[in-house]
Design a protein around this motif. Structure first.
Motif, mmCIF file in Angstrom:
data_model
loop_
_atom_site.group_PDB
_atom_site.id
_atom_site.type_symbol
_atom_site.label_atom_id
_atom_site.label_comp_id
_atom_site.label_asym_id
_atom_site.label_seq_id
_atom_site.Cartn_x
_atom_site.Cartn_y
_atom_site.Cartn_z
ATOM 1 N N TYR A 1 0.789 -1.227 0.000
ATOM 2 C CA TYR A 1 0.000 0.000 0.000
ATOM 3 C C TYR A 1 0.822 1.278 0.000
ATOM 4 C CZ TYR A 1 -3.465 -3.468 1.304
ATOM 5 O OH TYR A 1 -4.264 -4.576 1.321
ATOM 6 N N ARG A 2 2.117 1.163 0.221
ATOM 7 C CA ARG A 2 2.947 2.371 0.182
ATOM 8 C C ARG A 2 4.296 2.040 -0.443
ATOM 9 N NH1 ARG A 2 5.557 4.386 5.746
ATOM 10 N NH2 ARG A 2 6.477 5.722 4.171
ATOM 11 N N GLU A 3 4.928 3.054 -1.016
ATOM 12 C CA GLU A 3 6.280 2.892 -1.534
ATOM 13 C C GLU A 3 7.239 2.880 -0.356
ATOM 14 O OE1 GLU A 3 9.474 5.281 -4.373
ATOM 15 O OE2 GLU A 3 7.310 5.622 -4.649
ATOM 16 N N GLN B 1 12.887 0.530 -7.795
ATOM 17 C CA GLN B 1 12.449 1.756 -8.462
ATOM 18 C C GLN B 1 12.190 1.519 -9.950
ATOM 19 O OE1 GLN B 1 12.046 5.202 -7.190
ATOM 20 N NE2 GLN B 1 11.715 3.840 -5.439
ATOM 21 N N GLU B 2 13.020 0.721 -10.580
ATOM 22 C CA GLU B 2 12.823 0.418 -11.997
ATOM 23 C C GLU B 2 11.485 -0.271 -12.233
ATOM 24 O OE1 GLU B 2 15.061 -2.008 -15.663
ATOM 25 O OE2 GLU B 2 15.936 -1.981 -13.646
ATOM 26 N N ALA C 1 3.050 -3.311 -9.965
ATOM 27 C CA ALA C 1 2.393 -3.088 -8.680
ATOM 28 C C ALA C 1 3.403 -3.141 -7.529
ATOM 29 C CB ALA C 1 1.311 -4.141 -8.451
ATOM 30 N N ARG C 2 3.153 -2.323 -6.524
ATOM 31 C CA ARG C 2 4.061 -2.288 -5.375
ATOM 32 C C ARG C 2 4.220 -3.663 -4.737
ATOM 33 N NH1 ARG C 2 1.360 2.831 -4.810
ATOM 34 N NH2 ARG C 2 -0.374 1.736 -3.787
ATOM 35 N N GLU C 3 3.135 -4.437 -4.666
ATOM 36 C CA GLU C 3 3.215 -5.735 -3.996
ATOM 37 C C GLU C 3 4.085 -6.729 -4.759
ATOM 38 O OE1 GLU C 3 -0.704 -8.181 -5.279
ATOM 39 O OE2 GLU C 3 -1.057 -6.510 -3.926
ATOM 40 N N VAL C 4 4.301 -6.486 -6.045
ATOM 41 C CA VAL C 4 5.210 -7.324 -6.832
ATOM 42 C C VAL C 4 6.621 -6.753 -6.784
ATOM 43 C CG1 VAL C 4 5.722 -8.235 -9.125
ATOM 44 C CG2 VAL C 4 3.341 -8.067 -8.339
#
Length: 240
Positions: A100-102, A154-155, A162-165
């Motif tokens: 849910y967050r970076e 970051q790439e 998706a963030r979760e991946v």
């Protein structure tokens, strides 16, 4: 969010809120013999009854130590939390989520006080300091690895993954944050396993990083419940 990795060697623990005092132990214990009159303990000086606290710990009458609560905000590497979450009875957790967050690029690098070399056979080993060259190598290799892994993260994010991946590219040395709520009994069990102390009846050999968190939590608890803490130490640091 900055994409420049930062490196830390410390752990942080903040006592966010609490309802915890030695008096909590006394009124909970005395209800067994005094019933509703046990409420009279709430306003009394617990110093008058420190012998009862010691007796309860010595003879392992544990439930009176559960009628209190402490919530801590902990910042530590993910690998510390993976050990922490093995403590399930009497604990509640909520951790920040990479879904849910970076995630911020903050990583753990041990400082010169952290023993680096394991010596001996399994079940009977010790950690020793290590050489200056080994400490320098650990710092360089870990920092280079963290920079590469965060660049990969970051790439992936920039490509729309998706963030979760994308978080799968990050190491367990990444710092995370969680709330941990416990009572004195569950905290004593945690401390008995996650600290190394000459007063302990049962020896423990914790990983240093989780011990650093445990030491900070113990200092806060000792301030809130000094009589209970003293009885814990006097009776071999064994949870009742």
């Amino acid at each position: 969010m900055t994409d420049t990795p930062r490196f830390r060697s410390d752990m942080t623990v903040e006592l966010v809120k609490h309802s915890a005092s030695d008096t909590d132990v006394l009124f909970a214990a005395r209800v067994s013999t005094a019933g509703e009159r046990s409420l009279e303990e709430v306003g009394r000086d617990p110093e008058r009854s420190k012998g009862l606290i010691n007796y309860l710990l010595r003879d392992r009458h544990g439930s009176p130590f559960e009628h209190n609560s402490m919530t801590f905000l902990v910042s530590a590497p993910i690998f510390v939390f993976r050990e922490f979450h093995r403590h399930r009875v009497g604990w509640s957790y909520n951790e920040e989520s990479g879904r849910y967050r970076e995630l911020a690029p903050v990583f753990y690098v041990p400082d010169e006080r952290r023993p680096l070399v394991q010596r001996g056979r399994p079940g009977k080993y010790e950690f020793v300091a290590g050489s200056a060259e080994q400490h320098a190598l650990v710092g360089k290799v870990l920092e280079d690895s963290y920079r590469q892994s965060y660049a990969a993260y970051q790439e992936l994010l920039e490509a729309g993954v998706a963030r979760e991946v994308a978080r799968a590219s990050l190491p367990v040395a990444l710092y995370s944050t969680m709330y941990a709520t416990c009572n004195a009994r569950s905290l004593m069990h945690f401390l008995g396993l996650r600290t190394k102390d000459e007063r302990a009846k049962v020896p423990s050999f914790p990983q240093r990083e989780i011990e650093m968190v445990a030491e900070l939590m113990e200092a806060e608890w000792a301030r809130l419940m000094p009589l209970t803490h003293a009885a814990f130490n006097a009776n071999g640091r064994v949870a009742p």
